[in-house]
Enzyme design. Structure first.
Site, mmCIF file in Angstrom:
data_model
loop_
_atom_site.group_PDB
_atom_site.id
_atom_site.type_symbol
_atom_site.label_atom_id
_atom_site.label_comp_id
_atom_site.label_asym_id
_atom_site.label_seq_id
_atom_site.Cartn_x
_atom_site.Cartn_y
_atom_site.Cartn_z
ATOM 1 N N HIS A 272 0.843 -1.110 -0.044
ATOM 2 C CA HIS A 272 -0.095 0.240 -0.090
ATOM 3 C C HIS A 272 0.858 1.124 0.091
ATOM 4 C CE1 HIS A 272 -2.276 3.393 1.846
ATOM 5 N NE2 HIS A 272 -3.299 2.757 1.327
ATOM 6 N N CYS A 273 1.888 1.139 0.805
ATOM 7 C CA CYS A 273 2.701 2.498 1.159
ATOM 8 C C CYS A 273 3.124 3.113 -0.372
ATOM 9 C CB CYS A 273 4.079 2.131 2.035
ATOM 10 S SG CYS A 273 3.200 1.481 3.748
#
Length: 433
Positions: A272-273
């Site tokens: 996600h990051c």
């Protein structure tokens, strides 16, 4: 102000805690809070996920089934889809996804969480947002919805803060408990409450002056990595064209004891990051200030092209072997976005597989950690790493260097290996990205 607040007064324990979202962030927090002596309701709208948790089946590698079983058996952990179970919470922590929708931040899950919690919010309670988002979200969006739904004011009637998640899936050294936790509040009393709660579950808290600073700190961490990975990815592409070994150059530069931190090339970025979070910052900058965050734009461009570069390199290698990509059998090692993790969110390996399928290649893949990779499951054959699979492949691509792969089998039997992680020892059949 950025110093540890732990120590001094005794930490309060035994609170009724609601953790909204039971994914890679929420589940470890819920279980750790139980271990710290709290009673925890783990709320999630995904019924299948809650059913697995109730059955003691953990889908997060940072929480093994033994820890989950102990939390369930204690009676202090209750996974549920029933929002009514949130009633009476002392502390609520929101750990829901913050994806992009058409390249724009999608705060739907945060908004829904706020509206759900507002119906159960009581004076004196603490609400903390952990989801990664742009500066201003905690107060302008999350807090505003809590106030609208409950009639209670942040700071005056209930405590509100932001504490960005720092989960690194599969990292055995820096866990939820050992990683310093940034904490913030909308006022001094809220900050104290946030720090006191997290002081019961982590070893050290790091306070900052307000939620906007904490929100920016999280985006800075991820943007820093995103930009530096893009730098070495582009360096690797250019170095090859110059006839220079980029990996050796990185090793040499790493000998400098100051002013340099090594990053390594790879097939792209995932999770996600990095593919998502820096865009929250660039969107906010453009929307509020009217200008582009050019470093983020450049990093996005470079890193998003790496799967294409991997496929280009493989096609060139197959041509050297007089084997067209169309019809070739390619074995992919690793589908997760990082080593020893089962997290395939935004994984560049999935993009590589998709691009190879478009060339007409037959794609097989090995990853004992990743359970499913929809929508590729129907087109990519999942196999085990065996001598027969390696020998049958026209080429092997190492995309995720899990420790439990038998690399000797690969070295002995592969016709050609494109190693995107420099995991294999030098050999005639090995090409480094």
């Amino acid at each position: 102000m950025s110093q540890s607040m732990n120590g001094g007064a005794p930490r309060p324990t035994g609170r009724r805690v609601a953790v909204v979202g039971q994914g890679y962030v929420g589940l470890p927090l819920a279980v750790r809070a139980v271990e710290a002596g709290h009673t925890v309701v783990g709320y999630d709208v995904d019924a299948a996920r809650i059913s697995r948790l109730r059955a003691g089946d953990s889908y997060v590698e940072d929480v093994d089934e033994g820890r989950l079983a102990k939390a369930l058996e204690s009676g202090a952990y209750r996974p549920t889809t029933d929002a009514g179970a949130l009633a009476g919470f002392d502390v609520a922590v929101v750990t829901v996804p913050t994806p992009l929708l058409d390249d724009v931040p999608d705060l739907t899950c945060i908004e829904e969480a706020a509206l759900t919690l507002a119906g159960h919010l009581r004076p004196g309670a603490l609400v903390v947002l952990e989801s990664t988002t742009y500066p201003g979200t905690t107060e302008d969006v999350f807090g505003a919805l809590l106030e609208k739904g409950s009639g209670l004011r942040p700071g005056a009637d209930f405590h509100l803060g932001y504490s960005p998640e720092r989960i690194d899936p599969g990292n055995q050294r820096w866990t939820l408990e050992t990683t310093p936790k940034i904490v913030s509040g909308v006022d001094a009393a809220s900050l104290r409450q946030v720090a006191e709660f997290y002081g019961t579950v982590v070893e050290r808290t790091v306070p900052v002056r307000d939620p906007k600073t904490a929100e920016l700190a999280k985006l800075l961490e991820n943007t820093y990595r995103h930009v530096n990975i893009a730098l070495v990815n582009e360096m690797a592409v250019i170095a090859r064209e110059l006839g220079v070994d980029a990996w050796e150059a990185i090793d040499a530069a790493s000998s400098k004891p100051f002013g340099f931190m090594p990053f390594t090339p790879g097939p792209g970025v995932g999770g996600h990051c990095l593919p998502v979070d820096p865009r929250y910052l660039s969107w906010r900058v453009e929307r509020q200030l009217g200008r582009r965050f050019r470093f983020v734009d450049l990093a996005n461009d470079v890193n998003s092209q790496m799967p294409h570069y991997v496929v280009q390199r493989l096609v060139e290698a197959l041509n050297q072997l007089q084997r067209p990509a169309n019809g070739s059998r390619v074995l992919l090692l690793g589908l997760a976005y990082k080593r020893n993790s089962g997290d395939a969110r935004e994984s560049p390996a999935l993009r590589v597989a998709e691009l190879l399928l478009r060339t007409g290649a037959q794609v097989h893949a090995v990853d004992p950690h990743v359970r499913e990779t929809a929508p590729l499951d129907a087109r990519v054959r999942r196999v085990e790493l065996t001598e027969e699979e390696v020998a049958a492949a026209d080429a092997v691509v190492l995309l995720t260097d899990h420790d439990d792969f038998d690399y000797d089998v690969v070295l002995r039997g592969a016709r050609h290996v494109l190693d995107c992680r420099r995991r294999l020892r030098p050999a005639a059949n090995v090409e480094i990205l």
